[in-house]
Design a protein around this motif. Sequence first.
Motif: not given
Length: 173
Positions: A146-149, A152-155
């Motif tokens: 999933l992508i997490y803010s 830095g909007y990375a996995q």
Amino acid sequence: MFVIGATQKVLKELQVEANSDVEILDGLNAWHMNLFKIGRYQCLILVNDLTLYSLVIPGVKKKDFAKIGELLTRHLAENLKADGLDTSLIEKFIEHGDEIIFTKTHNRSVVGAMVEMVKMIQNIYQSGNEIMAKNPIEINKFNNGLIYSPIGYAQPNNLIKEQIEKSFSKPIV
């Protein structure tokens, strides 16, 4: 050395006092851990502070807490291997964390992300039978894809691979 910021639930279950003399370092060695229930089963979640790479271990029993270091490193190695990290790098990373020190939680952002991960897992697997029937590697692959803010909007799976490769690969001379 891995420094794990453990919640009060975890410290109580481990029957240890939080070590307040250790300096909390940023990077791959800083983690947070919580204990939660689904149905009648206890589950552990371990989250890396730098990458938000998480490790969920369902069905943890009292006897598992006696060998917590072995449990965490075994599951961590299995999950990193399933995420495609080179075995020699995994071994170096695990050796780097040969000692585990438990402290109080020390990063509110990571604790908040961990709470959100737990809520999501509890929503997906609403009964203990559901989570116990699922392979933990599958649970962790989903979470870490999933992508997490906060990162830095990375996995997390890509970030931890990059960080381990950067930290433990020998430069070609």
